[in-house]
Design a protein around this motif. Structure first.
Motif, PDB file in Angstrom:
ATOM      1  N   CYS A 332      39.814  11.653 -27.247  1.00 29.38           N
ATOM      2  CA  CYS A 332      39.525  11.225 -25.871  1.00 29.38           C
ATOM      3  C   CYS A 332      40.819  11.059 -25.081  1.00 29.38           C
ATOM      4  CB  CYS A 332      38.718   9.928 -25.890  1.00 29.38           C
ATOM      5  SG  CYS A 332      37.048  10.210 -26.513  1.00 29.38           S
ATOM      6  N   MET A 333      41.867  10.584 -25.751  1.00 29.06           N
ATOM      7  CA  MET A 333      43.150  10.430 -25.051  1.00 29.06           C
ATOM      8  C   MET A 333      43.726  11.793 -24.648  1.00 29.06           C
ATOM      9  SD  MET A 333      43.329   7.307 -24.619  1.00 29.06           S
ATOM     10  CE  MET A 333      44.938   7.132 -23.874  1.00 29.06           C
ATOM     11  N   VAL A 334      43.465  12.830 -25.441  1.00 28.44           N
ATOM     12  CA  VAL A 334      43.915  14.185 -25.062  1.00 28.44           C
ATOM     13  C   VAL A 334      43.263  14.570 -23.730  1.00 28.44           C
ATOM     14  CG1 VAL A 334      43.751  16.656 -25.669  1.00 28.44           C
ATOM     15  CG2 VAL A 334      44.353  14.978 -27.428  1.00 28.44           C
ATOM     16  N   ILE A 335      41.965  14.309 -23.625  1.00 23.88           N
ATOM     17  CA  ILE A 335      41.232  14.633 -22.386  1.00 23.88           C
ATOM     18  C   ILE A 335      41.772  13.817 -21.215  1.00 23.88           C
ATOM     19  CG2 ILE A 335      38.957  14.509 -21.243  1.00 23.88           C
ATOM     20  CD1 ILE A 335      38.784  16.605 -23.347  1.00 23.88           C
ATOM     21  N   LEU A 336      41.976  12.512 -21.451  1.00 25.17           N
ATOM     22  CA  LEU A 336      42.410  11.646 -20.341  1.00 25.17           C
ATOM     23  C   LEU A 336      43.827  11.977 -19.880  1.00 25.17           C
ATOM     24  CD1 LEU A 336      40.862   8.198 -21.371  1.00 25.17           C
ATOM     25  CD2 LEU A 336      40.058   9.814 -19.636  1.00 25.17           C
ATOM     26  N   GLU A 337      44.703  12.287 -20.834  1.00 27.61           N
ATOM     27  CA  GLU A 337      46.075  12.661 -20.437  1.00 27.61           C
ATOM     28  C   GLU A 337      46.066  13.951 -19.629  1.00 27.61           C
ATOM     29  OE1 GLU A 337      48.255  12.647 -24.123  1.00 27.61           O
ATOM     30  OE2 GLU A 337      48.019  10.467 -24.252  1.00 27.61           O
ATOM     31  N   LEU A 338      45.242  14.913 -20.055  1.00 23.40           N
ATOM     32  CA  LEU A 338      45.158  16.176 -19.302  1.00 23.40           C
ATOM     33  C   LEU A 338      44.592  15.914 -17.903  1.00 23.40           C
ATOM     34  CD1 LEU A 338      45.347  19.249 -19.062  1.00 23.40           C
ATOM     35  CD2 LEU A 338      43.160  19.433 -20.265  1.00 23.40           C
ATOM     36  N   ALA A 339      43.539  15.111 -17.841  1.00 22.84           N
ATOM     37  CA  ALA A 339      42.923  14.809 -16.542  1.00 22.84           C
ATOM     38  C   ALA A 339      43.940  14.146 -15.608  1.00 22.84           C
ATOM     39  CB  ALA A 339      41.704  13.912 -16.736  1.00 22.84           C
ATOM     40  N   GLU A 340      44.731  13.259 -16.168  1.00 28.74           N
ATOM     41  CA  GLU A 340      45.730  12.551 -15.361  1.00 28.74           C
ATOM     42  C   GLU A 340      46.790  13.521 -14.831  1.00 28.74           C
ATOM     43  OE1 GLU A 340      48.718   9.085 -16.552  1.00 28.74           O
ATOM     44  OE2 GLU A 340      46.661   8.735 -17.183  1.00 28.74           O
ATOM     45  N   ARG A 341      47.251  14.410 -15.718  1.00 26.36           N
ATOM     46  CA  ARG A 341      48.290  15.372 -15.329  1.00 26.36           C
ATOM     47  C   ARG A 341      47.767  16.316 -14.248  1.00 26.36           C
ATOM     48  NH1 ARG A 341      49.406  18.433 -20.234  1.00 26.36           N
ATOM     49  NH2 ARG A 341      49.903  16.447 -21.172  1.00 26.36           N
ATOM     50  N   LEU A 342      46.517  16.754 -14.389  1.00 29.53           N
ATOM     51  CA  LEU A 342      45.952  17.677 -13.400  1.00 29.53           C
ATOM     52  C   LEU A 342      45.699  16.959 -12.077  1.00 29.53           C
ATOM     53  CD1 LEU A 342      43.441  19.654 -15.656  1.00 29.53           C
ATOM     54  CD2 LEU A 342      45.675  20.419 -14.867  1.00 29.53           C
ATOM     55  N   SER A 343      45.263  15.705 -12.164  1.00 35.19           N
ATOM     56  CA  SER A 343      44.965  14.940 -10.941  1.00 35.19           C
ATOM     57  C   SER A 343      46.213  14.769 -10.083  1.00 35.19           C
ATOM     58  CB  SER A 343      44.453  13.542 -11.288  1.00 35.19           C
ATOM     59  OG  SER A 343      43.256  13.646 -11.983  1.00 35.19           O
ATOM     60  N   ALA A 344      47.363  14.651 -10.744  1.00 29.49           N
ATOM     61  CA  ALA A 344      48.607  14.438  -9.993  1.00 29.49           C
ATOM     62  C   ALA A 344      48.898  15.620  -9.074  1.00 29.49           C
ATOM     63  CB  ALA A 344      49.759  14.221 -10.966  1.00 29.49           C
ATOM     64  N   ASN A 345      48.357  16.802  -9.420  1.00 31.31           N
ATOM     65  CA  ASN A 345      48.608  18.020  -8.633  1.00 31.31           C
ATOM     66  C   ASN A 345      47.456  18.395  -7.721  1.00 31.31           C
ATOM     67  OD1 ASN A 345      50.997  18.442  -9.903  1.00 31.31           O
ATOM     68  ND2 ASN A 345      50.564  20.537 -10.529  1.00 31.31           N
TER      69      ASN A 345
END
Ligand SMILES: CC(C)(COP(=O)(O)OP(=O)(O)OC[C@H]1O[C@@H](n2cnc3c(N)ncnc32)[C@H](O)[C@@H]1OP(=O)(O)O)[C@@H](O)C(=O)NCCC(=O)NCCSC(=O)C[C@](C)(O)C(=O)O
Ligand SMILES: [Mg+2]
Length: 356
Positions: A332-345
């Motif tokens: 789940c942390m893999v998903i959340l970290e990816l979501a966070e990184r994409l959201s920043a852009n």
């Protein structure tokens, strides 16, 4: 093999120090354009902010008498276009045994080295190919006064490259990632496909025969067939090699541009197996990659629920009838970290995830 203590030393006097970590910038699609094609080149400025990566292709798909025009065209585009914060500029240079690659690297690094994020190297056979490019890039960075190290991306498109994939992934701190090159790899392996990536209707598993009236197998009866994924072994092995060395795996091209449905399936298989992106050969594939390589709102909502149920990151809990523990927490942390990184852009994704 270099000593571990020398691994992060520059390979030429005056070259920038190698990066300690691979920049984890969103790279859901590596969009290919031919810089010698005026129509495609004209579209590049409008694709800034739309595609995560814009790649000026100099290798296959650019005919021999356009190689120089493509190289010069890319230099011009890099000088003229502001790629902003969210779009990277990559190139794919010609193969290391070709008559063009030395001029490709010399020209690009000395003239636009500060604008180039990644050099993609085709038909990489083993770590020796990466070592060659590594040293040459360092010399050229020093010559051109390039301030930050240019990263290297290898394409896996020979049987020997496949057999050496772990050594390739770990060959240099410049290694950013690896893509599958299914068309050349198929030819080199003497596979009997005639396509650029994707499946094949002949590669299948057939349901067992049911029994006929006399109790014996009815071989002629109706039987469901299940098409299999030709690329599963290759992608899975590439993902492991990349994960082991902290670099990023990518699915490569899907040549059937009109079959947007199967393209989405192929991209999603790669996403689920661990790839961070795929190539787009035509503008229509950009949105497919964007959709597939961004986690869904449902996945993000579920990942948050698991994280919040296990604030210490451990133990075992039941959520909707399913056991969740340390290992599912990490997924789940893999998903959340990816979501966070994409959201920043991407403000649209940020909104979608915030409301999930
Ligand atoms: C497939 C093709 C021929 C169809 O090109 P088309 O002109 O027939 O398509 P279209 O649908 O008619 O195009 C519509 C509009 O989009 C434009 N357009 C079309 N494509 C692009 C693009 N990429 N970027 C920007 N613009 C693009 C095109 O110029 C046109 O502009 P217009 O409306 O002004 O007339 C064309 O899309 C193309 O050449 N794409 C890139 C091909 C390529 O880079 N191949 C090499 C990578 S795959 C590979 O190397 C394998 C590998 C890894 O090595 C291994 O597996 O071994
Ligand atoms: Mg190829």
């Amino acid at each position: 093999m270099r000593s571990a203590k020398d691994f992060f030393a520059p390979l030429a006097v005056g070259a920038p120090a190698p990066a300690r970590e691979v920049p984890a910038r969103p790279s859901r699609m590596i969009h290919f354009f031919d810089p010698s094609n005026p129509k495609m080149a004209a579209k590049v400025p409008d694709m800034v902010g739309v595609a995560d990566v814009l790649l000026g292709n100099l290798e296959d798909a650019v005919v021999a008498d356009k190689k120089e025009a493509a190289r010069e065209g890319l230099v011009q585009i890099a000088k003229d276009v502001d790629f902003g914060e969210h779009t990277q500029l990559w190139t794919r240079v010609n193969a290391l045994d070709s008559p063009w690659v030395l001029d490709d690297l010399t020209t690009l690094v000395t003239q636009i080295g500060d604008k180039l994020d990644v050099v993609m190297v085709p038909k990489v056979q083993g770590p020796e190919d990466i070592h060659y490019v590594d040293r040459l890039l360092a010399q050229l960075e020093a010559k051109g006064g390039v301030q930050r190290p240019i990263m290297v991306h290898a394409i896996l498109e020979t049987a020997r490259g496949m057999a050496n994939v772990e050594a390739i992934a770990g060959a240099s701190p410049r290694m950013q990632g690896i893509s599958l090159g299914p068309a050349d790899l198929a030819a080199d392996r003497r596979m009997k496909t005639t396509r650029v990536g994707g499946g094949h209707p002949g590669y299948l598993v057939r349901q067992d025969p049911s029994k006929g009236a006399d109790g014996t197998p009815d071989y002629q009866g109706q039987r469901t067939v299940f098409q299999q994924d030709l690329w599963h072994y290759t992608i899975a092995r590439m993902v492991d090699a990349c994960a082991m060395h902290g670099i990023f795996p990518f699915y490569g091209p899907f040549g059937d541009i009109k079959d947007v449905v199967a393209c989405e399936d192929q991209f999603r298989n790669a996403f689920l197996l661990g790839c961070v992106g795929a190539w787009s050969l035509h503008p229509v594939q950009i949105d497919i990659a964007k959709k597939v390589f961004s986690p869904s709102a449902e996945d993000v909502a579920h990942a948050r629920e698991v994280r919040d149920a296990m604030p210490s990151g451990g133990g075992a809990v039941m959520i909707d009838g399913k056991m969740e523990d340390d290992a599912s927490y990490k997924q789940c942390m893999v998903i959340l970290e990816l979501a966070e990184r994409l959201s920043a852009n991407d403000p649209e994704l940020a909104k979608l995830y915030a409301e999930a």
